[in-house]
Design a protein around this motif. Structure first.
Motif, mmCIF file in Angstrom:
data_model
loop_
_atom_site.group_PDB
_atom_site.id
_atom_site.type_symbol
_atom_site.label_atom_id
_atom_site.label_comp_id
_atom_site.label_asym_id
_atom_site.label_seq_id
_atom_site.Cartn_x
_atom_site.Cartn_y
_atom_site.Cartn_z
ATOM 1 N N THR A 157 0.893 -1.168 0.000
ATOM 2 C CA THR A 157 0.000 0.000 0.000
ATOM 3 C C THR A 157 0.923 1.208 0.000
ATOM 4 O OG1 THR A 157 -1.646 -1.264 1.229
ATOM 5 C CG2 THR A 157 -1.856 1.136 1.313
ATOM 6 N N LEU A 158 1.376 1.565 -1.203
ATOM 7 C CA LEU A 158 2.478 2.519 -1.303
ATOM 8 C C LEU A 158 2.059 3.810 -1.995
ATOM 9 C CD1 LEU A 158 5.216 -0.036 -2.449
ATOM 10 C CD2 LEU A 158 4.747 0.737 -0.115
ATOM 11 N N GLY A 159 2.726 4.909 -1.623
ATOM 12 C CA GLY A 159 2.489 6.185 -2.295
ATOM 13 C C GLY A 159 1.012 6.537 -2.311
ATOM 14 N N GLY A 160 0.445 6.658 -3.535
ATOM 15 C CA GLY A 160 -0.963 6.996 -3.689
ATOM 16 C C GLY A 160 -1.897 6.030 -2.977
ATOM 17 N N GLY A 161 -1.471 4.778 -2.815
ATOM 18 C CA GLY A 161 -2.283 3.806 -2.063
ATOM 19 C C GLY A 161 -2.455 4.240 -0.623
ATOM 20 N N THR A 162 -1.365 4.733 -0.026
ATOM 21 C CA THR A 162 -1.430 5.263 1.345
ATOM 22 C C THR A 162 -2.234 6.561 1.368
ATOM 23 O OG1 THR A 162 0.664 4.225 1.969
ATOM 24 C CG2 THR A 162 -0.003 6.116 3.275
ATOM 25 N N GLU A 163 -2.083 7.375 0.304
ATOM 26 C CA GLU A 163 -2.802 8.662 0.255
ATOM 27 C C GLU A 163 -4.315 8.464 0.208
ATOM 28 O OE1 GLU A 163 -0.120 12.079 -1.572
ATOM 29 O OE2 GLU A 163 -0.322 10.432 -2.995
ATOM 30 N N ILE A 164 -4.768 7.350 -0.348
ATOM 31 C CA ILE A 164 -6.206 7.049 -0.371
ATOM 32 C C ILE A 164 -6.691 6.657 1.032
ATOM 33 C CG2 ILE A 164 -7.837 5.244 -1.138
ATOM 34 C CD1 ILE A 164 -6.476 5.526 -3.920
ATOM 35 N N CYS A 165 -5.833 5.984 1.784
ATOM 36 C CA CYS A 165 -6.220 5.515 3.126
ATOM 37 C C CYS A 165 -6.270 6.661 4.144
ATOM 38 C CB CYS A 165 -5.230 4.459 3.620
ATOM 39 S SG CYS A 165 -5.201 2.969 2.610
ATOM 40 N N LEU A 166 -5.277 7.545 4.096
ATOM 41 C CA LEU A 166 -5.128 8.556 5.158
ATOM 42 C C LEU A 166 -6.362 9.443 5.373
ATOM 43 C CD1 LEU A 166 -1.373 9.545 4.661
ATOM 44 C CD2 LEU A 166 -2.340 8.270 6.578
ATOM 45 N N PRO A 167 -7.055 9.926 4.314
ATOM 46 C CA PRO A 167 -8.218 10.782 4.584
ATOM 47 C C PRO A 167 -9.508 10.019 4.907
ATOM 48 C CG PRO A 167 -7.766 10.718 2.229
ATOM 49 C CD PRO A 167 -6.721 9.879 2.886
ATOM 50 N N SER A 168 -9.486 8.675 4.820
ATOM 51 C CA SER A 168 -10.706 7.895 5.067
ATOM 52 C C SER A 168 -11.171 8.061 6.512
ATOM 53 C CB SER A 168 -10.443 6.412 4.790
ATOM 54 O OG SER A 168 -10.024 6.247 3.461
ATOM 55 N N ALA A 169 -12.488 7.867 6.721
ATOM 56 C CA ALA A 169 -13.051 7.976 8.080
ATOM 57 C C ALA A 169 -12.420 6.930 8.993
ATOM 58 C CB ALA A 169 -14.561 7.778 8.026
ATOM 59 N N ARG A 170 -12.090 5.776 8.420
ATOM 60 C CA ARG A 170 -11.470 4.703 9.201
ATOM 61 C C ARG A 170 -10.640 3.851 8.246
ATOM 62 N NH1 ARG A 170 -14.400 1.979 13.554
ATOM 63 N NH2 ARG A 170 -14.680 4.130 14.228
ATOM 64 N N ILE A 171 -9.553 3.310 8.760
ATOM 65 C CA ILE A 171 -8.771 2.335 7.976
ATOM 66 C C ILE A 171 -8.950 0.982 8.660
ATOM 67 C CG2 ILE A 171 -6.471 1.644 7.192
ATOM 68 C CD1 ILE A 171 -5.642 4.624 7.366
ATOM 69 N N GLN A 172 -9.268 -0.044 7.878
ATOM 70 C CA GLN A 172 -9.303 -1.418 8.386
ATOM 71 C C GLN A 172 -8.243 -2.160 7.587
ATOM 72 O OE1 GLN A 172 -11.357 -2.642 10.903
ATOM 73 N NE2 GLN A 172 -10.207 -4.554 10.803
#
Length: 794
Positions: A583-598
């Motif tokens: 989960t690299l670069g843009g993959g992490t960028e998609i996760c960070l603003p989410s309401a929750r990460i699972q």
């Protein structure tokens, strides 16, 4: 009987014992690890003036095992912090503490008499109702429990982990005739839901399922190599990914496992079976010669392969000398490379009349017939056998799935023409007009079992995206992603571009999904079941546009990606990201603003753009910084500069977590984000997180200004980068990138403590990203990564 395992004891601290203790610590179970007391002092202990009565000496074996856990690669622990959950002791001073345990796992030497004497002592001290199990790889479970108390026998079974326990999915559970069925079902659920394993029920037979068939397959391969005059390298070139097996294929696998271990496992079956099967498990003489010479594989520095400088040599099994490694290239291997999917690749290979086709047909047909012959003896159904081989040996298709893939009728006709004996149940099945072991009906997978087809049983938490699509179709799709109904008013956005790389197609689908969810759903899960969650932005597209000086196009894409990330963050309905693996670069960028990460436990997360000469451009710098700020409780004073330093260090050094637990330590995840031990349950857990957020009255976060360190903070960040540059740790171009990154994280030329808008930070980030895209050295890094798959230091 125990309802929950709160404490465990592992008996034996060798590679497997310490690995199992590490995995129990990974899932949060306090574990006591015990081993024998040394009988003599080492020179170091003598020099320290220690005696055999000192605790340090008495616990030496376990303490050494813990030190090895910290150095082992791949790491058995998901975080070094987890080591605190493992207590050490020895069999003499601490055995009474078994009374505290809910689960006692024996991992001592593979000798029945030793195991029986250990269990006699366990029976005296364990508390009634505690579960006791053996991790033996093939000794009779029934025989170990002879003479034990009734309560012991009711709570005793085999639990065979595969090495390394953290990473290999298979857990074989082997009950005896006396094991309480409630204990068996508890261990199956515990194994899946808590330990994150794929549990297969096995029968108490030599080597159980995976090692019985796996060892047979490896020995058949060795014998076919000798009969057909193939070389070690030739065999490995066609028995790996080409047929849906791991890269380590046959002989590299043996080198990794260790020849001594393999021969021990093979002999275990050899000693217990008769006739033709006994011959199949006879280890060839050249392998015995290798054992005598100590050529055991990786652990001894040489085995079937030997690395000399950069060259990898293969063993000539006739002369026992090393030669340059060879590969097998035939019309069939070339045709299979063009075929899509493992099933089509196999078909192209096994019926081909050339050296590769002959070798693979001889190996596979033998393994398929052997697996069919053992049905009922080693396992109750074909599903258990297929899963054991997929989860324990990393096969893409199990034996019966493989048989379906090459065509059951066609292959059986060929086997009969060769005079092979086909197990009666297979010929009866064909006579009844059933031509495959598996079939799909109404979205359910059925398997053939004693004359009829039955539904494959699965844990209720397993979700298959492909089956959902077949059953319900998709709400909308484009080349990069699909929006799917997950059920219970939750939608799923699945990426399916090459490598799940982010381009405009995915950005468009993110925006469409958010609008559709706002109108008709409780929330959105962003997840998929590809090889990796997402390896970042479409680098090839960025490089191509940059080389064409098309910066307007790049700016547009980056701006749209940033906006999509803000849309995720401020969505009126909860968005839960479900990352796993890379989960690299843009993959992490998609996760960070989410309401929750699972996140799946095995999630390798990081903002790695520096490696390709860039910095995160989709809001990653800002969101990681905000995630750090939000980790402090309200009203608690903190040092803003320390936060900026930490974020700068994480991004500038392209730190990637080695697990979801470590991602939390790096602040990619916070304490409200969840971790799924079982990757197969990830989408279910993410869906539950959406429902839980919605039911508790979810509201989008309020947009707030962000305090930054400004000019003075920028100077501090720069100082750290310049000192690394002066001491030769980073190149001139690294320093250029570091300056841009420091400027973005510091929030530009403003006074320390200024509160700025998020859009201002995004603009800084985008400008820095675009200026780096134009740098020839950054373009060289991108080119190198695309061609070689490795970062360039220039």
């Amino acid at each position: 009987m125990v309802k929950r395992i709160k404490r465990a004891v592992v008996l034996g601290s060798g590679v497997m014992g310490s690995g199992i203790a590490a995995h129990l610590a990974n899932v949060g179970i306090p574990t006591l690890l015990l081993d024998i007391v040394p009988r003599e002092l080492t020179k170091e202990e003598e020099a320290k003036g220690l005696t055999l009565e000192h605790k340090e000496v008495r616990n030496r074996f376990v303490n050494q095992a813990l030190q090895k856990l910290l150095k082992q690669k791949p790491a058995p622990l998901m975080s070094k912090e987890k080591l605190a959950l493992i207590e050490v002791g020895n069999f003499e001073d601490d055995f009474h503490r078994l009374a505290e345990a809910d689960w006692i796992i024996e991992v001592v030497v593979e000798r029945l008499d030793v195991k029986q004497s250990v269990f006699a002592k366990v029976d005296e001290v364990r508390k009634p109702g505690s579960i006791v199990s053996s991790n033996t790889s093939g000794i009779s479970i029934e025989a170990m429990a002879e003479g034990r108390s009734e309560d012991f026998k009711k709570h005793f079974l085999g639990t065979h982990f595969f090495n390394p326990p953290r990473y290999l999915k298979l857990l074989e559970v082997i009950p005896t005739k006396d094991t309480d069925p409630n204990v068996v079902s508890f261990m199956k659920t515990f194994g899946e839901d808590v330990l994150g394993k794929g549990v297969v029920m096995a029968k108490d037979t030599p080597n159980f399922i995976a090692n019985r068939i796996g060892t047979y397959g490896l020995l058949v391969t060795v014998k076919e190599m000798m009969n057909g005059g193939y070389s070690v390298g030739e065999v490995d070139s066609v028995t790996g990914p080409l047929i849906g097996r791991p890269k380590s294929a046959t002989f590299r696998t043996l080198d990794v496992v260790g020849l001594d271990t393999f021969v021990h496992v093979a002999n275990n079956v050899f000693e217990k079976v008769e006739g033709e099967e006994k011959e199949a498990f006879r280890v060839p003489d050249f392998m015995k010669s290798m054992l005598e010479k100590g050529w055991l594989g990786s652990k001894s520095g040489q085995g079937f392969f030997l690395k000399k400088g950069k060259e990898i040599l293969e063993l000539n099994y006739e002369t026992l000398e090393y030669e340059p490694s060879k590969k097998l290239k035939t019309p069939a291997t070339e045709a299979s490379k063009q075929a899509k999917g493992v099933a089509n690749k196999l078909k192209a290979l096994v019926y081909a009349d050339d050296r590769a086709g002959t070798l693979l047909w001889n190996i596979l047909s033998s393994v398929l017939l052997y697996s069919a012959k053992l049905l009922g003896e080693i396992a109750d159904d074909i599903v258990a056998i297929d899963r054991a081989m997929k989860w324990g040996f990393g096969w893409e298709l199990g034996p019966f799935e493989t048989w379906d893939a090459i065509g059951l009728e066609q292959s059986v006709r060929k086997m009969q023409a060769e005079g092979r004996e086909i197990p009666a149940w297979v010929t009866e099945m064909l006579e009844k007009g059933h031509t495959s072991f598996y079939k799909t009906e109404n979205g359910n997978v059925l398997f053939y079992d004693r004359g009829e087809y039955k539904a494959v049983e699965e844990n209720a938490k397993v979700i298959h995206i492909q089956r959902l699509k077949e059953e319900k179709g998709v709400i909308k799709k484009n080349s990069g992603a699909s929006l799917i109904d997950l059920g219970d008013d939750v939608a799923l956005l699945e990426f399916h571009s090459p490598n799940n790389a982010i381009g405009l197609d995915i950005v468009q689908m993110i925006n469409y999904a958010l609008e559709e969810v706002d109108r008709n759903y409780k929330g959105l899960v962003i997840g998929n079941q590809g090889k990796n969650f997402c390896v970042g932005a479409n680098l090839a597209m960025i490089l191509m546009e940059a080389q064409d000086d098309n910066y307007f196009e790049i700016e547009l894409v980056v701006r749209q990606f940033q906006q999509a990330m803000m849309n995720i963050k401020y969505s009126p309905k909860p968005v839960v990201a479900a990352p796993f693996a890379m989960t690299l670069g843009g993959g992490t960028e998609i996760c960070l603003p989410s309401a929750r990460i699972q996140a799946a436990a095995e999630t390798y997360m990081g903002l790695v753009e520096v490696g390709v000469g860039l910095i995160p451009g989709g809001g990653g710098n800002k969101e990681l910084y905000i995630k750090h700020l939000n980790s402090f409780p309200k009203g608690v004073e903190f040092d803003l500069q320390k936060v900026a330093n930490k974020v700068f260090e994480t991004i500038a050094m392209a730190k990637v977590s080695t697990s979801a637990v470590e991602a939390r330590e790096l602040n990619f995840l916070n304490n409200t984000d969840g971790i799924s031990m079982n990757g197969d349950h990830l989408l279910y857990d993410a869906k539950q997180a959406v429902i839980s957020l919605y039911d508790s009255g979810y509201q989008a976060p309020v947009r707030k200004k962000v305090p930054v360190v400004g000019e003075t903070g920028y100077a501090t960040l720069l100082l750290a980068a310049q000192s690394l540059h002066l001491s030769g740790y980073i190149t001139d171009h690294d320093l250029t990138i570091a300056k841009k990154l420091a400027y973005v994280i510091a929030g530009g030329n403003v006074p320390y403590g200024t509160e700025v808008d998020e859009q201002y930070l995004l603009d800084l980030e985008r400008e820095a990203f675009l200026s780096l895209v134009g740098e020839p050295k950054s373009q060289a890094r991108m080119q190198h990564m695309l061609v070689k798959g490795k970062p360039l230091r220039n």
